[in-house]
Design an enzyme around this catalytic site. Structure first.
Site, PDB file in Angstrom:
ATOM      1  N   ASP A  51     -22.739 -69.010  53.244  1.00 62.63           N
ATOM      2  CA  ASP A  51     -22.132 -69.235  55.430  1.00 62.63           C
ATOM      3  C   ASP A  51     -21.358 -70.061  55.936  1.00 62.63           C
ATOM      4  O   ASP A  51     -21.378 -70.857  55.061  1.00 62.63           O
ATOM      5  CB  ASP A  51     -23.914 -68.393  55.619  1.00 62.63           C
ATOM      6  CG  ASP A  51     -23.778 -68.955  57.383  1.00 62.63           C
ATOM      7  OD1 ASP A  51     -22.818 -67.881  57.587  1.00 62.63           O
ATOM      8  OD2 ASP A  51     -24.057 -68.427  58.033  1.00 62.63           O
ATOM      9  N   ASN A  78     -35.239 -84.535   7.869  1.00 68.88           N
ATOM     10  CA  ASN A  78     -35.324 -83.331   8.815  1.00 68.88           C
ATOM     11  C   ASN A  78     -36.031 -84.154   9.877  1.00 68.88           C
ATOM     12  O   ASN A  78     -35.109 -84.217  11.426  1.00 68.88           O
ATOM     13  CB  ASN A  78     -35.819 -82.127   9.141  1.00 68.88           C
ATOM     14  CG  ASN A  78     -35.087 -81.158   9.346  1.00 68.88           C
ATOM     15  OD1 ASN A  78     -33.829 -81.502   9.941  1.00 68.88           O
ATOM     16  ND2 ASN A  78     -36.008 -80.317  10.508  1.00 68.88           N
ATOM     17  N   ASP A 130     -34.230 -85.921  13.239  1.00 70.19           N
ATOM     18  CA  ASP A 130     -34.120 -85.378  14.909  1.00 70.19           C
ATOM     19  C   ASP A 130     -35.011 -86.698  15.835  1.00 70.19           C
ATOM     20  O   ASP A 130     -34.292 -86.157  16.766  1.00 70.19           O
ATOM     21  CB  ASP A 130     -35.292 -84.908  14.805  1.00 70.19           C
ATOM     22  CG  ASP A 130     -35.484 -83.060  14.283  1.00 70.19           C
ATOM     23  OD1 ASP A 130     -34.039 -82.582  14.386  1.00 70.19           O
ATOM     24  OD2 ASP A 130     -36.188 -82.211  13.378  1.00 70.19           O
TER      25      ASP A 130
END
Length: 873
Positions: A342, A699, A703
């Protein structure tokens, strides 16, 4: 007294001696049962009841949230694979391996939990900063309290735009219409009034009741609260009534990415497992190795990374005045390429000024000013800036003191009028204020000075011409009309708004906001186009658009849209920048048409009638001062209605998107290469290249720095264009950089086997070190499209990467290295591995520059996994 909302809950009707549900009980009996009164509770009574019934919230407590977050870490498919692997190892006597796998699983889950839960708590604290409030009668006076503090027995006051905070029975109402779509699915508002509903009435037929989660569309009411929190109808059927949020584009991208990784993972695991069995490798070792490959290939911390990245983005945005109510929607903010808004308060100052009170001839009129002041000060419905401007302009308190309010006909969006009935010394008058066109339809005469004349065609045309001239100058016009009634009349309604006499007009100014032209240019620079959707007339909106430099060769009016089919609107909406004289129900149609064209659409609104459009848009944006129903429907709340604030929020959304994609790009390319290397090596080596526990440790360590990606810097180019998911680009990225990693892995194998003649344990230790170091190098190089030495990572990312790199090199020499099957490496061997890693980093840097340069030439600055937004993206 049982305060359950269950349909079987009954109270004793003392007039009949029968048990009846609350909606079928006379109000005096219900007030007695709830130990309340029409004037509401005292503060002391409310405080005591809050202790008994608890906070008026449907959400679970924080502890339950923490438990669910922790549990979610362990029910992940990848974690379940590891748990299965540990059980298999333990069942065949490999307790040592089972214990190590179990510890790695626990460490990984706790890492994900601490990050994800911390992120959720941070976002929850931001949400509380814009929590809903309710107007209640306490100690006989109206006061605003948090919705969570509403208790059974409270008397609440409601008006247009209010969200109903609890299940309640209506004590009094005026033209009350309630939207119950969230609860019953009923599209149209339902009229409500005091009374008694049949005992067997279902929710939709209890016309004397209002329910949690519904909203007041028009009118006013007071109501007696009978149920709160988990005892409401909303809570009872929560699984059916919770807002059904469409899947965001980002969520859809994550889901498709998950499918891609699952397909790759299953293919590699099955091939490797079957091949190792054919090579007569031990069954358990082959199974554990294959399962570890599956886990190593997949970026299992992706949910935690996303949560942390989004939460950090939400905190940054909160400091800049943007509150995220729905975390997942932040990514859509970065993808947005169309913003519908608007004009009032966004493109204009929003501080509306009353510039004049004139009669039908355009002459200043004290009477029109008095009528406007009476209407604005006596109405009790929807608060609006026009009334504020009237009252702020100064009125005649001495004259107003001679009038008292008799009745009121509240505003609604169909009539676009609001009337109050006053009684003064000279009689009873209905004073009606509203949109010019809507007032003219109910007028039969007009007054100029002391002369009243019929509103015939020539006069009507003259008024229309004057109205158009004002509008073309950017002036907003509201009409005022009256009707005299005999003193003995009682009860007034919408039908009494007829045969009115037009008294004059109120002229309002709402100038363009300072700097709005520059703000629009900034949004355009970011690839975002603006469309205005306004209920104002075409002349005012076009004047504003021309003033602020918004090109508007085409416009659509509400009447034109009403006559259009869905396909016709779809064809026209993309070419139109100005939608004017729009009926509230048409806003949702416009948003649907634009989304159908594959735009990511943002909608900025703060009114009652904006809620459907806010919900339909990809990203609903409201402001802190919005009505409850609009703020609740929004995904993002601006603490200041300012396009510059929104632009900074968009930049943060794109930065969040970019950092999330960094993790995906880094993890998939590095993991894919390493896992392919291990899979191939396992087929040609006389032993497994890494043990399952070594793969899992590799892994886990890789991470840890990944969790710091949320803090990383983002290149300026990455915030200039909308971002869209591109699964094909992720595949290309993985297929480009993954094989480079595999190439250097094979070079490492040759170095270890043929040049150095490493033992099995030395081979595994050496490759573990090289694999982890190259993954860390990938993180620092692939995180940016620029030369890695020119684009500095964040301190946290750089620090954690360096720390894990030192751990990787030192690990074989630590006392517990043997637990994981590692042995100390001779220094010449270690030096050779570090040399290979350095060569890998140089090659990766060269390949990166070639990859992004080629992609830029072909697709125009398409970065890795996320492309620029376009309707055909």
């Amino acid at each position: 007294m049982d305060n359950s909302a269950d349909s079987g809950t009954t109270y004793l009707d003392r007039s009949t001696g029968n048990q009846r549900p609350y909606w079928a009980l006379p109000l005096p009996e219900l007030l007695r049962e709830l130990k309340s009164r029409p004037s509401g509770l005292t503060s002391a009574e409310a405080k005591a009841r809050l202790q008994v019934y608890g906070a008026n919230t449907v959400d679970a407590a924080g502890d339950a949230g923490a438990f669910r977050t922790l549990l979610k870490q362990f029910v992940s498919p990848l974690v379940l694979i590891l748990i299965f692997a540990a059980i298999v190892a333990a069942s065949v006597g490999e307790l040592h391996d089972a214990l190590i796998i179990g510890c790695i699983v626990l460490a990984s889950c706790l890492l994900g939990f601490t990050q994800e839960y911390g992120a959720s708590r941070a976002v929850e604290s931001l949400r509380k900063s814009i929590s809903l409030s309710a107007t209640v009668l306490r100690d006989g006076t109206e006061r605003a309290v948090p919705a969570a503090a509403v208790v059974p027995g409270d008397v609440i006051s409601l008006s247009a735009g209010s969200l109903v905070p609890a299940d309640a029975v209506i004590l009094s109402s005026r033209d009350l219409n309630v939207s119950e779509a969230a609860l019953t699915g009923e599209t149209f508002p339902v009229g409500k009034a005091p009374g008694i509903s049949p005992p067997e009435a279902q929710i939709g037929n209890r016309l004397n009741c209002i329910f949690t989660g519904t909203s007041v569309r028009s009118g006013t009411a007071t109501a007696l609260v009978v149920a709160t929190a988990g005892r409401t109808e909303f809570a009872t059927i929560a699984h059916a009534v919770r807002r059904q949020l469409p899947e965001t584009e980002f969520s859809r991208g994550i889901r498709r990415f998950g499918y891609l990784m699952t397909q790759i993972m299953l293919a590699i695991v099955l091939v490797v497992f079957v091949a190792n069995l054919l090579l007569h490798r031990p069954l358990i070792d082959s199974l554990l190795f294959s399962l570890a490959l599956a886990v190593g290939l997949t970026p299992e911390l992706l949910p935690a990374i996303i949560s942390v990245t989004l939460a950090r983005g939400a905190r940054v945005m909160a400091r800049q005045g943007v509150i995220i109510r729905r975390l997942e929607a932040m990514e859509n903010l970065g993808s947005m390429d169309l913003l519908c808004t608007d004009k009032t308060g966004t493109l204009t100052e929003g501080v509306i000024q009353l510039n004049g009170c004139v009669d039908i001839a355009g002459e200043a009129s004290a009477r029109v000013r008095l009528l406007a002041s009476l209407n604005a000060s006596l109405q009790t419905g929807l608060k609006n800036p026009l009334d504020d401007a009237i009252l702020a302009s100064g009125s005649a308190p001495d004259e107003m003191a001679h009038y008292r309010k008799v009745d009121e006909i509240p505003y609604d969006f169909a009539r676009k009028r609001l009337s109050v009935v006053t009684r003064g010394e000279d009689g009873t008058d209905l004073i009606c204020k509203g949109a010019v066109a809507n007032i003219l339809t109910v007028c039969t005469s007009a007054k100029a000075g002391a002369i009243t004349r019929p509103l015939d065609a020539p006069l009507h045309d003259a008024i229309e011409k004057r109205y158009r001239n004002w509008s073309e100058d950017g002036i907003r016009v509201i009409a005022i009309a009256t009707r005299r009634f005999p003193a003995g009349k009682t009860g007034y309604g919408k039908d009494d708004e007829s045969g009115l006499c037009l008294e004059g007009f109120l002229l309002f100014l709402d100038p363009p906001k300072a700097g709005v032209k520059e703000a629009l240019a900034g949004l355009k620079h970011r690839g975002i186009h603006i469309k205005i959707i306004s209920g104002d007339n075409r002349y005012v909106v076009r004047h504003l658009a021309e003033t602020i430099g918004l090109k508007s060769p085409h416009l659509l009016t509400g009447s034109e849209i009403a006559a259009m089919s869905t396909d016709a609107l779809f064809a026209r909406a993309q070419k139109t920048n100005l939608f004017v004289e729009i009926d509230p129900n048409q806003k949702e149609r416009i948003i649907k048409a634009l989304r159908r064209a594959r735009h990511v659409v943002g909608y900025l609104g703060d009114g009652i009638n904006d809620a459907p459009a806010l919900h339909e848009a990809d990203i609903g944006i409201s402001v802190d001062s919005a009505v409850d129903v609009a703020r609740e429907a929004a995904d993002i709340v601006l603490l200041r209605r300012d396009l510059d604030v929104l632009a900074r929020g968009i930049d943060n959304g794109r930065q969040t998107f970019a950092n999330t994609l960094k993790y995906i790009s880094i993890a998939t390319s590095a993991n894919f290469g390493n896992m392919i290397s291990m899979a191939v090596a396992s087929l040609f080596l006389p032993f497994l290249p890494l043990l399952a526990k070594q793969i899992l440790l590799n892994n886990l360590l890789a991470d840890i720095p990944s969790m710091a990606i949320a803090t990383d810097r983002v290149e300026h180019a990455d915030v200039l264009r909308p971002k869209r998911w591109n699964i094909a680009a992720i595949q290309r990225f993985m297929l480009c950089f993954g094989p480079i990693s595999s190439l250097f892995d094979f070079l490492t194998f040759g170095f270890l086997m043929f040049f150095f003649g490493a033992t099995v344990d030395q081979f595994r230790t050496g490759w573990f070190v090289e694999s982890l170091v190259t993954q860390l190098a990938t993180m620092l190089i692939v995180r940016t499209t620029a030369a890695s030495w020119k684009s500095r990572p964040s301190r946290l990312l750089f620090g954690t990467t360096m720390l894990i790199g030192i751990v990787a090199i030192a690990l074989p020499y630590l006392p517990f290295a043997g637990t994981f099957g590692f042995v100390p490496l001779p220094l010449p061997l270690l030096g050779g591995l570090l040399g290979i890693s350095l060569a890998f980093a140089v090659t990766l840097e060269i390949a990166k520059r070639f990859f992004f340069h080629r992609r830029d030439d072909k697709h125009g600055s398409l970065r890795g996994a996320a492309g620029h937004s376009s309707p055909t993206a």
